[in-house]
Design a protein around this motif. Structure first.
Motif, PDB file in Angstrom:
ATOM      1  N   GLU A 165       0.745  -1.225  -0.027  1.00  0.00           N
ATOM      2  CA  GLU A 165      -0.018   0.037  -0.147  1.00  0.00           C
ATOM      3  C   GLU A 165       0.836   1.132   0.193  1.00  0.00           C
ATOM      4  O   GLU A 165       0.261   2.453  -0.213  1.00  0.00           O
ATOM      5  N   HIS A 166       2.083   1.105   0.096  1.00  0.00           N
ATOM      6  CA  HIS A 166       2.965   2.307   0.300  1.00  0.00           C
ATOM      7  C   HIS A 166       3.482   2.495  -1.021  1.00  0.00           C
ATOM      8  O   HIS A 166       4.540   1.901  -1.578  1.00  0.00           O
ATOM      9  N   ASP A 167       2.859   3.563  -1.732  1.00  0.00           N
ATOM     10  CA  ASP A 167       3.176   3.555  -3.393  1.00  0.00           C
ATOM     11  C   ASP A 167       3.090   4.651  -4.048  1.00  0.00           C
ATOM     12  O   ASP A 167       3.108   5.079  -5.294  1.00  0.00           O
ATOM     13  N   GLU A 168       3.251   5.863  -3.210  1.00  0.00           N
ATOM     14  CA  GLU A 168       3.100   7.198  -3.782  1.00  0.00           C
ATOM     15  C   GLU A 168       4.452   7.384  -4.846  1.00  0.00           C
ATOM     16  O   GLU A 168       4.217   8.123  -5.713  1.00  0.00           O
ATOM     17  N   LYS A 169       5.715   6.726  -4.631  1.00  0.00           N
ATOM     18  CA  LYS A 169       6.721   7.151  -5.675  1.00  0.00           C
ATOM     19  C   LYS A 169       6.837   5.785  -6.592  1.00  0.00           C
ATOM     20  O   LYS A 169       7.726   6.070  -7.281  1.00  0.00           O
ATOM     21  N   ASP A 170       5.802   4.987  -6.558  1.00  0.00           N
ATOM     22  CA  ASP A 170       6.038   3.712  -7.537  1.00  0.00           C
ATOM     23  C   ASP A 170       5.714   3.899  -8.976  1.00  0.00           C
ATOM     24  O   ASP A 170       4.796   4.927  -9.097  1.00  0.00           O
ATOM     25  N   THR A 171       6.583   3.073  -9.733  1.00  0.00           N
ATOM     26  CA  THR A 171       6.291   3.431 -11.105  1.00  0.00           C
ATOM     27  C   THR A 171       4.793   2.758 -11.434  1.00  0.00           C
ATOM     28  O   THR A 171       4.640   1.561 -10.806  1.00  0.00           O
ATOM     29  N   GLN A 172       4.336   2.700 -12.801  1.00  0.00           N
ATOM     30  CA  GLN A 172       3.271   1.922 -13.160  1.00  0.00           C
ATOM     31  C   GLN A 172       3.492   0.436 -12.991  1.00  0.00           C
ATOM     32  O   GLN A 172       2.425  -0.380 -12.627  1.00  0.00           O
ATOM     33  N   ASN A 173       4.888   0.248 -13.411  1.00  0.00           N
ATOM     34  CA  ASN A 173       5.095  -1.505 -13.445  1.00  0.00           C
ATOM     35  C   ASN A 173       5.106  -1.950 -11.894  1.00  0.00           C
ATOM     36  O   ASN A 173       4.458  -2.980 -11.678  1.00  0.00           O
ATOM     37  N   VAL A 174       5.640  -1.039 -11.200  1.00  0.00           N
ATOM     38  CA  VAL A 174       5.547  -1.809  -9.801  1.00  0.00           C
ATOM     39  C   VAL A 174       4.221  -1.926  -9.250  1.00  0.00           C
ATOM     40  O   VAL A 174       4.118  -2.579  -8.640  1.00  0.00           O
ATOM     41  N   LYS A 175       3.353  -0.655  -9.433  1.00  0.00           N
ATOM     42  CA  LYS A 175       2.172  -0.752  -9.183  1.00  0.00           C
ATOM     43  C   LYS A 175       1.535  -1.885  -9.517  1.00  0.00           C
ATOM     44  O   LYS A 175       0.557  -2.600  -8.837  1.00  0.00           O
ATOM     45  N   GLN A 176       1.672  -2.197 -10.746  1.00  0.00           N
ATOM     46  CA  GLN A 176       1.171  -3.645 -11.317  1.00  0.00           C
ATOM     47  C   GLN A 176       1.618  -4.763 -10.603  1.00  0.00           C
ATOM     48  O   GLN A 176       0.808  -5.910 -10.265  1.00  0.00           O
ATOM     49  N   ALA A 177       2.826  -4.970 -10.249  1.00  0.00           N
ATOM     50  CA  ALA A 177       3.519  -6.049  -9.449  1.00  0.00           C
ATOM     51  C   ALA A 177       2.801  -6.223  -8.096  1.00  0.00           C
ATOM     52  O   ALA A 177       2.333  -7.330  -7.585  1.00  0.00           O
ATOM     53  N   LYS A 178       2.396  -4.929  -7.286  1.00  0.00           N
ATOM     54  CA  LYS A 178       2.001  -4.851  -6.034  1.00  0.00           C
ATOM     55  C   LYS A 178       0.642  -5.268  -6.290  1.00  0.00           C
ATOM     56  O   LYS A 178       0.137  -6.006  -5.202  1.00  0.00           O
ATOM     57  N   ALA A 179      -0.046  -4.953  -7.222  1.00  0.00           N
ATOM     58  CA  ALA A 179      -1.602  -5.339  -7.425  1.00  0.00           C
ATOM     59  C   ALA A 179      -1.669  -6.679  -7.385  1.00  0.00           C
ATOM     60  O   ALA A 179      -2.520  -7.409  -7.029  1.00  0.00           O
ATOM     61  N   LEU A 180      -0.634  -7.368  -8.083  1.00  0.00           N
ATOM     62  CA  LEU A 180      -0.698  -8.905  -8.344  1.00  0.00           C
ATOM     63  C   LEU A 180      -0.412  -9.348  -7.086  1.00  0.00           C
ATOM     64  O   LEU A 180      -1.232 -10.576  -6.720  1.00  0.00           O
ATOM     65  N   TYR A 181       0.529  -9.028  -6.340  1.00  0.00           N
ATOM     66  CA  TYR A 181       0.843  -9.736  -4.975  1.00  0.00           C
ATOM     67  C   TYR A 181      -0.601  -9.653  -4.172  1.00  0.00           C
ATOM     68  O   TYR A 181      -0.888 -10.489  -3.514  1.00  0.00           O
ATOM     69  N   LYS A 182      -1.180  -8.569  -4.145  1.00  0.00           N
ATOM     70  CA  LYS A 182      -2.277  -8.184  -3.374  1.00  0.00           C
ATOM     71  C   LYS A 182      -3.452  -9.281  -3.967  1.00  0.00           C
ATOM     72  O   LYS A 182      -4.053  -9.716  -3.209  1.00  0.00           O
ATOM     73  N   ALA A 183      -3.849  -9.258  -5.262  1.00  0.00           N
ATOM     74  CA  ALA A 183      -4.712 -10.092  -5.667  1.00  0.00           C
ATOM     75  C   ALA A 183      -4.479 -11.648  -5.324  1.00  0.00           C
ATOM     76  O   ALA A 183      -5.406 -12.350  -5.083  1.00  0.00           O
ATOM     77  N   LEU A 184      -3.429 -12.030  -5.536  1.00  0.00           N
ATOM     78  CA  LEU A 184      -3.137 -13.492  -5.277  1.00  0.00           C
ATOM     79  C   LEU A 184      -3.215 -13.731  -3.831  1.00  0.00           C
ATOM     80  O   LEU A 184      -3.637 -14.711  -3.350  1.00  0.00           O
ATOM     81  N   ARG A 185      -2.768 -12.869  -2.948  1.00  0.00           N
ATOM     82  CA  ARG A 185      -2.972 -12.926  -1.437  1.00  0.00           C
ATOM     83  C   ARG A 185      -4.636 -12.866  -1.238  1.00  0.00           C
ATOM     84  O   ARG A 185      -5.099 -13.901  -0.238  1.00  0.00           O
ATOM     85  N   GLU A 186      -5.353 -12.190  -1.837  1.00  0.00           N
ATOM     86  CA  GLU A 186      -6.808 -12.352  -1.584  1.00  0.00           C
ATOM     87  C   GLU A 186      -7.487 -13.300  -2.561  1.00  0.00           C
ATOM     88  O   GLU A 186      -8.977 -13.164  -2.508  1.00  0.00           O
ATOM     89  N   LYS A 187      -6.862 -14.007  -3.374  1.00  0.00           N
ATOM     90  CA  LYS A 187      -7.462 -14.886  -4.192  1.00  0.00           C
ATOM     91  C   LYS A 187      -8.514 -14.110  -5.052  1.00  0.00           C
ATOM     92  O   LYS A 187      -9.709 -14.875  -5.434  1.00  0.00           O
ATOM     93  N   ASP A 188      -8.170 -12.750  -5.640  1.00  0.00           N
ATOM     94  CA  ASP A 188      -9.105 -12.222  -6.504  1.00  0.00           C
ATOM     95  C   ASP A 188      -8.929 -12.601  -7.880  1.00  0.00           C
ATOM     96  O   ASP A 188      -8.165 -12.118  -8.373  1.00  0.00           O
ATOM     97  N   ARG A 189      -9.599 -13.583  -8.291  1.00  0.00           N
ATOM     98  CA  ARG A 189      -9.463 -14.043  -9.586  1.00  0.00           C
ATOM     99  C   ARG A 189      -9.692 -13.033 -10.747  1.00  0.00           C
ATOM    100  O   ARG A 189      -9.129 -13.167 -11.615  1.00  0.00           O
ATOM    101  N   GLU A 190     -10.562 -12.279 -10.733  1.00  0.00           N
ATOM    102  CA  GLU A 190     -10.885 -11.547 -11.471  1.00  0.00           C
ATOM    103  C   GLU A 190      -9.675 -10.242 -11.680  1.00  0.00           C
ATOM    104  O   GLU A 190      -9.456  -9.949 -13.003  1.00  0.00           O
ATOM    105  N   THR A 191      -9.237  -9.860 -10.922  1.00  0.00           N
ATOM    106  CA  THR A 191      -8.229  -8.956 -10.891  1.00  0.00           C
ATOM    107  C   THR A 191      -7.150  -9.442 -11.369  1.00  0.00           C
ATOM    108  O   THR A 191      -6.165  -8.942 -12.125  1.00  0.00           O
TER     109      THR A 191
END
Length: 145
Positions: free
Chosen positions: A8-34
């Motif tokens: 969630e700490h992402d104010e300086k993240d590049t778009q690619n890093v945001k994508q990677a973080k979003a994937l870790y979060k979706a995997l943790r939450e088992k959010d298949r759609e995301t």
């Protein structure tokens, strides 16, 4: 630190890093759609030899139907704790730890990992090249030859 702090700490993240973080979060939450939105249609997981069920997995069915289902069956609990995200343009390398517990009698263990996520021109994740401290799985009786 807990996983949510890094994701969630992402104010300086590049778009690619945001994508990677979003994937870790979706995997943790088992959010298949995301997960499906973040990944290409046929992602490739290249999991290092020595890691439980290490090998190359191609496509959603192999990655999620084979690799992850086998991995979940081996452990009472298993999660990835990413710590450092490095944007290399068409790849994002993530350094962190796996946290796992084999069974109720086992205490949690931490195992270092490096994930390098390929990113396509549309910003979707093509897959991962994974390496981990596989010796830790051997000493805990989890690696297969």
């Amino acid at each position: 630190m807990e996983i949510s702090v890094f994701l969630e700490h992402d104010e300086k993240d590049t778009q690619n890093v945001k994508q990677a973080k979003a994937l870790y979060k979706a995997l943790r939450e088992k959010d298949r759609e995301t997960i499906a939105k973040l990944l290409v249609d046929d992602p490739v997981w290249d999991v290092s030899p020595g890691f439980p069920d290490g090998g190359v997995y191609s496509g959603m069915a192999e990655v999620f139907g084979s690799f992850y289902s086998k991995l979940r069956n081996r452990f009472r609990s298993f999660s990835a704790i990413p710590e450092i995200f490095i944007d290399g343009g068409d790849v994002v390398t993530v350094l962190g730890f796996y946290k796992f517990e084999k069974n109720e009698e086992d205490s949690f263990r931490l195992v270092r990992f490096a994930h390098t996520w390929g990113i396509n021109i549309d910003g979707r994740i093509k897959g991962v090249w994974q390496v981990a401290d596989s010796a830790q799985f051997i000493t805990s009786g989890e690696a297969e030859t």
